[in-house]
Design an enzyme around this catalytic site. Structure first.
Site, PDB file in Angstrom:
ATOM      1  N   HIS A  97      17.357 -38.253  -3.361  1.00  0.00           N
ATOM      2  CA  HIS A  97      16.572 -37.359  -2.534  1.00  0.00           C
ATOM      3  C   HIS A  97      17.534 -36.356  -1.941  1.00  0.00           C
ATOM      4  O   HIS A  97      18.080 -35.737  -2.877  1.00  0.00           O
ATOM      5  CB  HIS A  97      15.854 -38.281  -1.466  1.00  0.00           C
ATOM      6  CG  HIS A  97      14.809 -37.930  -0.372  1.00  0.00           C
ATOM      7  ND1 HIS A  97      14.152 -36.434  -0.971  1.00  0.00           N
ATOM      8  CD2 HIS A  97      14.260 -38.246   0.596  1.00  0.00           C
ATOM      9  CE1 HIS A  97      13.331 -36.290  -0.040  1.00  0.00           C
ATOM     10  NE2 HIS A  97      13.296 -37.106   0.958  1.00  0.00           N
ATOM     11  N   HIS A 142      13.255 -33.984 -11.524  1.00  0.00           N
ATOM     12  CA  HIS A 142      12.494 -34.271 -10.268  1.00  0.00           C
ATOM     13  C   HIS A 142      11.304 -35.118 -10.469  1.00  0.00           C
ATOM     14  O   HIS A 142      10.585 -34.897 -11.837  1.00  0.00           O
ATOM     15  CB  HIS A 142      12.067 -32.813  -9.851  1.00  0.00           C
ATOM     16  CG  HIS A 142      11.550 -32.828  -8.460  1.00  0.00           C
ATOM     17  ND1 HIS A 142      10.234 -33.082  -7.945  1.00  0.00           N
ATOM     18  CD2 HIS A 142      12.147 -32.534  -7.315  1.00  0.00           C
ATOM     19  CE1 HIS A 142      10.176 -33.106  -6.664  1.00  0.00           C
ATOM     20  NE2 HIS A 142      11.155 -32.638  -6.259  1.00  0.00           N
ATOM     21  N   ASP A 178      18.213 -28.472  -5.242  1.00  0.00           N
ATOM     22  CA  ASP A 178      19.542 -29.015  -4.745  1.00  0.00           C
ATOM     23  C   ASP A 178      20.864 -28.600  -5.567  1.00  0.00           C
ATOM     24  O   ASP A 178      22.035 -28.802  -5.115  1.00  0.00           O
ATOM     25  CB  ASP A 178      19.538 -30.233  -4.647  1.00  0.00           C
ATOM     26  CG  ASP A 178      18.562 -30.679  -3.492  1.00  0.00           C
ATOM     27  OD1 ASP A 178      18.622 -30.119  -2.358  1.00  0.00           O
ATOM     28  OD2 ASP A 178      17.942 -31.749  -3.505  1.00  0.00           O
TER      29      ASP A 178
HETATM   30  N1  CMC Z   1      20.431 -37.085 -15.695  1.00  0.00           N
HETATM   31  C1  CMC Z   1      20.145 -37.884 -16.876  1.00  0.00           C
HETATM   32  N2  CMC Z   1      18.948 -38.279 -17.149  1.00  0.00           N
HETATM   33  C2  CMC Z   1      17.984 -38.120 -16.289  1.00  0.00           C
HETATM   34  C3  CMC Z   1      18.006 -37.512 -14.984  1.00  0.00           C
HETATM   35  C4  CMC Z   1      19.388 -36.893 -14.747  1.00  0.00           C
HETATM   36  N3  CMC Z   1      19.552 -36.281 -13.737  1.00  0.00           N
HETATM   37  N4  CMC Z   1      17.016 -37.678 -14.412  1.00  0.00           N
HETATM   38  C5  CMC Z   1      16.073 -38.578 -15.167  1.00  0.00           C
HETATM   39  N5  CMC Z   1      16.800 -38.719 -16.273  1.00  0.00           N
HETATM   40  C6  CMC Z   1      16.047 -39.513 -17.198  1.00  0.00           C
HETATM   41  C7  CMC Z   1      16.059 -41.015 -17.153  1.00  0.00           C
HETATM   42  O1  CMC Z   1      17.179 -41.633 -17.628  1.00  0.00           O
HETATM   43  C8  CMC Z   1      14.765 -41.308 -17.995  1.00  0.00           C
HETATM   44  O2  CMC Z   1      15.245 -41.402 -19.302  1.00  0.00           O
HETATM   45  P1  CMC Z   1      14.535 -42.348 -20.544  1.00  0.00           P
HETATM   46  O3  CMC Z   1      13.207 -42.156 -20.569  1.00  0.00           O
HETATM   47  O4  CMC Z   1      15.296 -42.294 -21.776  1.00  0.00           O
HETATM   48  O5  CMC Z   1      14.366 -43.963 -19.825  1.00  0.00           O
HETATM   49  C9  CMC Z   1      13.865 -40.138 -17.879  1.00  0.00           C
HETATM   50  O6  CMC Z   1      14.776 -38.877 -17.724  1.00  0.00           O
HETATM   51  C10 CMC Z   1      12.743 -40.047 -16.809  1.00  0.00           C
HETATM   52  O7  CMC Z   1      13.594 -40.409 -15.705  1.00  0.00           O
HETATM   53  P2  CMC Z   1      13.117 -41.126 -14.478  1.00  0.00           P
HETATM   54  O8  CMC Z   1      13.943 -41.998 -13.667  1.00  0.00           O
HETATM   55  O9  CMC Z   1      11.726 -41.897 -14.983  1.00  0.00           O
HETATM   56  O10 CMC Z   1      12.304 -39.952 -13.582  1.00  0.00           O
HETATM   57  P3  CMC Z   1      11.833 -40.130 -11.844  1.00  0.00           P
HETATM   58  O11 CMC Z   1      10.789 -39.114 -11.878  1.00  0.00           O
HETATM   59  O12 CMC Z   1      11.603 -41.551 -11.487  1.00  0.00           O
HETATM   60  O13 CMC Z   1      13.207 -39.611 -11.178  1.00  0.00           O
HETATM   61  C11 CMC Z   1      14.748 -38.241 -10.096  1.00  0.00           C
HETATM   62  C12 CMC Z   1      13.368 -38.269 -10.619  1.00  0.00           C
HETATM   63  C13 CMC Z   1      15.007 -36.867  -9.351  1.00  0.00           C
HETATM   64  C14 CMC Z   1      15.087 -39.339  -8.967  1.00  0.00           C
HETATM   65  C15 CMC Z   1      15.645 -38.302 -11.206  1.00  0.00           C
HETATM   66  O14 CMC Z   1      15.329 -37.219 -11.987  1.00  0.00           O
HETATM   67  C16 CMC Z   1      17.211 -38.201 -10.705  1.00  0.00           C
HETATM   68  O15 CMC Z   1      17.857 -39.399 -10.256  1.00  0.00           O
HETATM   69  N6  CMC Z   1      17.833 -36.800 -10.535  1.00  0.00           N
HETATM   70  C17 CMC Z   1      19.088 -36.772 -10.174  1.00  0.00           C
HETATM   71  C18 CMC Z   1      19.294 -36.922  -8.679  1.00  0.00           C
HETATM   72  C19 CMC Z   1      18.544 -35.557  -7.856  1.00  0.00           C
HETATM   73  O16 CMC Z   1      18.931 -34.389  -8.256  1.00  0.00           O
HETATM   74  N7  CMC Z   1      17.722 -35.697  -7.158  1.00  0.00           N
HETATM   75  C20 CMC Z   1      17.209 -34.798  -6.081  1.00  0.00           C
HETATM   76  C21 CMC Z   1      15.544 -34.477  -6.595  1.00  0.00           C
HETATM   77  S1  CMC Z   1      14.984 -32.919  -5.806  1.00  0.00           S
HETATM   78  C22 CMC Z   1      15.401 -33.057  -4.156  1.00  0.00           C
HETATM   79  C23 CMC Z   1      14.310 -33.686  -3.505  1.00  0.00           C
HETATM   80  O17 CMC Z   1      13.082 -33.312  -3.542  1.00  0.00           O
HETATM   81  O18 CMC Z   1      14.445 -34.954  -2.759  1.00  0.00           O
END
Ligand code: CMC
Length: 426
Positions: free
Chosen positions: A262, A303, A361
């Site tokens: 987050h 995101h 971010d």
């Molecule tokens: N780098 C590499 N792969 C990724 C990333 C990333 N940053 N984010 C998602 N993926 C991949 C993930 O491994 C999955 O791949 P597969 O389909 O092969 O299993 C696919 O993309 C979908 O990921 P998910 O975990 O289902 O996506 P989510 O919507 O649950 O997660 C997230 C969203 C923001 C937690 C995630 O993208 C992440 O961990 N990003 C890095 C941390 C980050 O920048 N967070 C800040 C978000 S913005 C600030 C806020 O609003 O809080």
């Protein structure tokens, strides 16, 4: 428009009400399912609307973010953080006199209890600034608990104004303690962002405030002000639904924001870039990010809601360039790595297919580093901005009426069994 949905369970038809929001997807009301002996199961709340709200609308596919109907692009260009706070709390943009009165009310609340400063001074060097900020905000409840009636809208507004006034001051107290620097005095008459800039960076009580840099801070606050039912805001609402003290609710929001998935992502971005260290090592990190057996992720990418682009990232990218120009920062290896990563996101199949773009971010981390803010302090800046959303959402929830938040579960543990005496266990 459909207004009911039919769910068939074991041949029995259950009719569920479907309602349309003012923007976005229709919503199926599943609240009556409990009477049928059923729960819904939605880990991570991917398909669950937890409340009704009039504050913020996000369309993740179109990269759209609206506050009370106004686009983030227009607000970022034409408005400022204080005006957005008013809009979020009161529902409409203020007239000139209304804004002036609001700002005056915030200024009047800027005197923090000296005991908060004492509490901060007891933290050992190296304490994480988010832990310190959460503690100070939680400690505010000690000064404002008795006699507080959260059902009185005027008292709620007073809480909101006090938190808007004092959280940046607590943040600056934490910063000075963290950096082991002497505090400076509040300077009456400064704008919200100028005051914050002064409290953070001024060497003396009459140091100049750089308008480009304080404007960048104001924009970062504005871009982070609210983001509908994200993890920290949902936390504030959940804690608030128990009628807890509002300072405690906001402290809980600060704890939720801390995590790297987050608000902690902006800190994570710089940590990750430092770990990469050199552009030549980027391919090996991209490989790690793609490896399903490796938990590593490119911080600042992706995101939960935005699946095309993060509109806040587009706004902050231009500010990022202004700040770097103003500070004369060029050829910074950290920046070069950041730029290359952003380029890879646009070109690499893995990121394109999964619609992973640099989020707000990613760029705010770069700006904050350029301002000389240590990376473990970045999320504190996010918290200062998000205070507006947390208190406006809490205020809305209490105004509209609410039930205590109490999710259920799908139990997967052992079925009922008899207790076995310790000497008879195999
Ligand atoms: N780098 C590499 N792969 C990724 C990333 C990333 N940053 N984010 C998602 N993926 C991949 C993930 O491994 C999955 O791949 P597969 O389909 O092969 O299993 C696919 O993309 C979908 O990921 P998910 O975990 O289902 O996506 P989510 O919507 O649950 O997660 C997230 C969203 C923001 C937690 C995630 O993208 C992440 O961990 N990003 C890095 C941390 C980050 O920048 N967070 C800040 C978000 S913005 C600030 C806020 O609003 O809080």
């Amino acid at each position: 428009m459909v207004d009911t949905a039919t769910l068939v369970v074991d041949g029995k038809e259950i009719t569920l009400e479907v309602s349309s929001p003012s923007e976005g997807q229709d919503v199926i009301n599943v609240a009556s399912l409990v009477n049928e002996g059923l729960f819904t199961f939605d880990p991570g709340f991917l398909s669950t609307a937890s409340c009704e709200s009039t504050l913020t609308y996000i369309d993740g596919d179109q990269g759209k973010l609206l506050h009370r109907g106004y686009s983030i692009e227009q607000l970022a260009e034409k408005s400022n953080y204080m005006e957005l706070c008013y809009l979020l709390l009161r529902g409409e943009l203020p007239a000139q006199s209304e804004l002036a009165n609001f700002i005056a009310a915030v200024e009047k609340e800027t005197v923090v209890h000296e005991q908060l400063v004492d509490i901060c001074s007891t933290f050992p060097p190296g304490s994480h600034p988010m832990g310190m900020l959460g503690t100070l905000v939680s400690a505010m409840s000690a000064f404002y608990h008795d006699g507080l009636d959260i059902n009185d809208p005027d008292q709620r507004m007073q809480v909101a104004i006090r938190l808007l006034a004092q959280i940046p001051i607590c943040a600056a107290i934490v910063f000075r303690h963290h950096m082991q620097k002497e505090r400076v005095d509040l300077r009456p008459g400064l704008s919200y962002a100028d005051q914050f800039y002064h409290l953070m960076f001024s060497e003396s009580n009459d140091s100049e405030v750089d308008p480009i840099l304080s404007k960048a801070l104001d924009q970062i606050f504005l871009l982070h002000a609210d983001h509908e039912q994200n993890a920290s805001t949902s936390t504030v609402r959940l804690v608030g639904s128990t009628d807890a003290n509002p300072y405690g609710c906001i402290a809980a929001g600060i704890a939720a924001l801390w995590g790297p998935s987050h608000g902690g992502a902006n800190e994570g971005v710089l940590k990750m870039i430092a770990e990469i260290g050199d552009e030549s090592r980027i391919p090996q990190y991209i490989k790690k990010a793609k490896d399903r057996d490796d938990p590593f992720r490119i911080m600042g990418f992706g995101h939960r809601v935005y699946k095309n682009f993060d509109p806040r990232a587009a706004c902050v990218r231009a500010t990022c360039n202004d700040v770097l120009d103003r500070l004369g920062i060029k050829d910074d290896p950290i920046l070069e790595i950041a730029k290359t990563l952003a380029k890879i996101a646009r070109e690499d199949e893995y990121f394109i297919e999964r619609r992973l773009y640099p989020n707000v971010d990613f760029y705010s981390g770069v700006i904050l580093r350029a301002l000389g803010i240590p990376q473990d302090y970045f999320t504190v800046i996010f918290a200062v901005g998000r205070t507006a959303g947390w208190i406006a959402q809490w205020h809305e929830m209490v105004s509209d009426g609410y039930k205590i938040g109490r999710p259920r579960q799908k139990y997967t543990g052992p079925r009922q069994r008899d207790y076995v005496a310790i000497d008879q266990r195999s």
